[in-house]
Design an enzyme around this catalytic site. Structure first.
Site, PDB file in Angstrom:
ATOM      1  N   SER A 332       0.855  -1.190   0.000  1.00  0.00           N
ATOM      2  CA  SER A 332       0.000   0.000   0.000  1.00  0.00           C
ATOM      3  C   SER A 332       0.886   1.232   0.000  1.00  0.00           C
ATOM      4  O   SER A 332       2.105   1.151   0.102  1.00  0.00           O
ATOM      5  CB  SER A 332      -0.930   0.000   1.222  1.00  0.00           C
ATOM      6  OG  SER A 332      -0.185   0.189   2.420  1.00  0.00           O
ATOM      7  N   CYS A 333       0.252   2.399  -0.115  1.00  0.00           N
ATOM      8  CA  CYS A 333       0.984   3.674  -0.093  1.00  0.00           C
ATOM      9  C   CYS A 333      -0.014   4.765   0.277  1.00  0.00           C
ATOM     10  O   CYS A 333      -0.830   4.569   1.174  1.00  0.00           O
ATOM     11  CB  CYS A 333       1.659   3.939  -1.436  1.00  0.00           C
ATOM     12  SG  CYS A 333       0.535   3.878  -2.854  1.00  0.00           S
ATOM     13  N   GLY A 334       0.017   5.895  -0.417  1.00  0.00           N
ATOM     14  CA  GLY A 334      -0.929   6.964  -0.136  1.00  0.00           C
ATOM     15  C   GLY A 334      -2.246   6.791  -0.861  1.00  0.00           C
ATOM     16  O   GLY A 334      -3.318   6.841  -0.255  1.00  0.00           O
ATOM     17  N   GLY A 336      -2.337   4.307  -3.764  1.00  0.00           N
ATOM     18  CA  GLY A 336      -2.210   3.160  -4.655  1.00  0.00           C
ATOM     19  C   GLY A 336      -1.330   3.377  -5.862  1.00  0.00           C
ATOM     20  O   GLY A 336      -1.406   2.614  -6.826  1.00  0.00           O
ATOM     21  N   TRP A 361      -3.653   4.363   2.069  1.00  0.00           N
ATOM     22  CA  TRP A 361      -3.748   5.139   3.298  1.00  0.00           C
ATOM     23  C   TRP A 361      -4.863   6.185   3.252  1.00  0.00           C
ATOM     24  O   TRP A 361      -5.504   6.472   4.269  1.00  0.00           O
ATOM     25  CB  TRP A 361      -2.413   5.804   3.610  1.00  0.00           C
ATOM     26  CG  TRP A 361      -2.439   6.572   4.899  1.00  0.00           C
ATOM     27  CD1 TRP A 361      -2.357   7.921   5.074  1.00  0.00           C
ATOM     28  CD2 TRP A 361      -2.566   6.016   6.210  1.00  0.00           C
ATOM     29  NE1 TRP A 361      -2.433   8.254   6.400  1.00  0.00           N
ATOM     30  CE2 TRP A 361      -2.559   7.087   7.126  1.00  0.00           C
ATOM     31  CE3 TRP A 361      -2.700   4.710   6.706  1.00  0.00           C
ATOM     32  CZ2 TRP A 361      -2.678   6.909   8.508  1.00  0.00           C
ATOM     33  CZ3 TRP A 361      -2.819   4.524   8.081  1.00  0.00           C
ATOM     34  CH2 TRP A 361      -2.809   5.616   8.959  1.00  0.00           C
TER      35      TRP A 361
END
Length: 379
Positions: A332-334, A336, A361
């Site tokens: 995951s990240c901010g 995608g 996120w």
């Protein structure tokens, strides 16, 4: 409306080729006017600035460098191709090149304007925000199969085509589009290693402005997706999809994994954002991370030239965070985007089944009932 918008912006400039002998300056507009093809566009008069990088050997991608080298010789086990390979195969009829540039909200860069100033010859513009789910407020979420098929069909992409995706930062948003094609069953897709900066630094030509055909296709792709979400019929849809659900995760899957961990969870954001010591670039988003996740900032996947590290170096990066390649991994990240860069690194290591938490996120942190961890909460 979109076609009119493109005409105002792109047709105002003549279609020309920029040779390496001309000055090249990096486009950096003072204000970020739009991230969508439907937004009002200003002028794009700033040029690009060249940087000096040594050429990367084609051996890094496992293919040779020679004119006329067939696209069929590229393995889908590799997530990238080099600029030398792309230059040698630029005129292959079954090769589609996509400029998928996209930038963070706080960067104040407009990818559509930058495409107008300079893009790789034959490249089409792939709008990450336009080819997305129109029924959510979350940014650039994965569209439905039908919507993605309609967008690709409007761009003129066929299932027989090899697709090379690049962006204006090196390897950034192109990774997301690489993942999107794979989610919908198109395996013949690669990211241009080092992106447009690497292409230009290698002395290869770029085009200024865009052809009328490219404008119409980019406009038509966004319009086709809008029609799909409005329940209208779009034809012809020539691009066929085959959804791969194992490559994309939902919020519920992440919640279940947090409570009963079966997948190692890696987060591509910076350590400061992960720890909660730096604010999120989007307003109203809590800081911190999903409990149980580990931080591997996406720049750790690159060498000093912003190209993907060799396999042995990539493995070291994951080993440092005690991530085992023998166990399942999700990323995951901010929103995608950069999580897909971690998936690219793992793909080079032979782990081709890494799912991305699409909402990432931004979705998790906006749910007030979901737990978060940060440096403060753990101290």
């Amino acid at each position: 409306m979109a076609s009119t918008l493109f005409s105002r912006t792109f047709l105002a400039a003549s279609h020309r080729l920029i040779t390496p002998s001309l000055p090249q300056k990096i486009f950096n507009p003072a204000t970020f006017l739009s991230r969508s093809l439907h937004s009002q566009l200003g002028s794009a008069s700033t040029a690009y600035k060249s940087t000096t990088w040594a050429r990367r050997a084609m051996a890094s991608t496992g293919v040779e460098t020679k004119a006329g080298y067939s696209t069929s010789s590229v393995s889908t086990s590799e997530p990238v191709v080099s600029v030398d390979w792309l230059h040698a195969n630029l005129r292959e009829p079954d090769l589609k090149i996509l400029d998928a540039s996209w930038y963070m909200p706080d960067e104040q860069r407009n990818p559509i304007q930058e495409y107008q100033v300079a893009h790789i010859p034959r490249a089409l513009f792939f709008d990450l925000d336009g080819i997305s789910d129109r029924k959510t407020s979350l940014p650039h979420m994965l569209p439905t199969e039908e919507a993605f098929a309609a967008g690709c069909s409007a761009l003129g992409i066929d299932n027989k085509d090899e697709v090379v995706v690049y962006d204006g930062k090196g390897i950034f948003s192109a990774a997301r589009v690489w993942w999107m094609f794979r989610v919908f069953g198109h395996e013949k897709v690669w990211v241009l290693d080092g992106g447009l900066p690497r292409w230009r630094a290698s002395g290869y030509d770029v085009e200024s402005s865009a052809s009328g055909d490219a404008i119409l296709k980019a406009s038509a792709a966004s319009e086709a997706i809008e029609k799909i979400y409005q329940g209208q019929t779009v034809s012809p849809i020539t691009f066929q999809t085959k959804f791969q659900p194992h490559l994309v995760w939902t919020l519920d899957q992440v919640k279940n994994n947090m409570e009963d961990p079966t997948y190692q969870h890696i987060d591509a954001r910076s350590k400061a954002r992960f720890d909660g010591t730096a604010p999120e670039p989007r307003k109203g988003i809590r800081s911190g991370h999903i409990p149980g996740s580990k931080c591997i900032p996406f720049p750790q996947m690159f060498d000093s030239c912003n190209t993907l590290l060799p396999a042995e170096e990539l493995k070291k990066r994951f080993d440092q965070e005690d991530i085992s390649l023998d166990k399942p991994i999700m990323a995951s990240c901010g929103t995608g985007v950069t999580a897909c860069i971690l998936a690219m690194g793992l793909h080079r290591l032979g782990k081709t089944d890494v799912p991305i938490y699409d909402g990432s996120w931004t979705e998790w942190a906006t749910q007030p009932d979901l737990p978060i961890e940060s440096v403060e909460s753990s101290s």
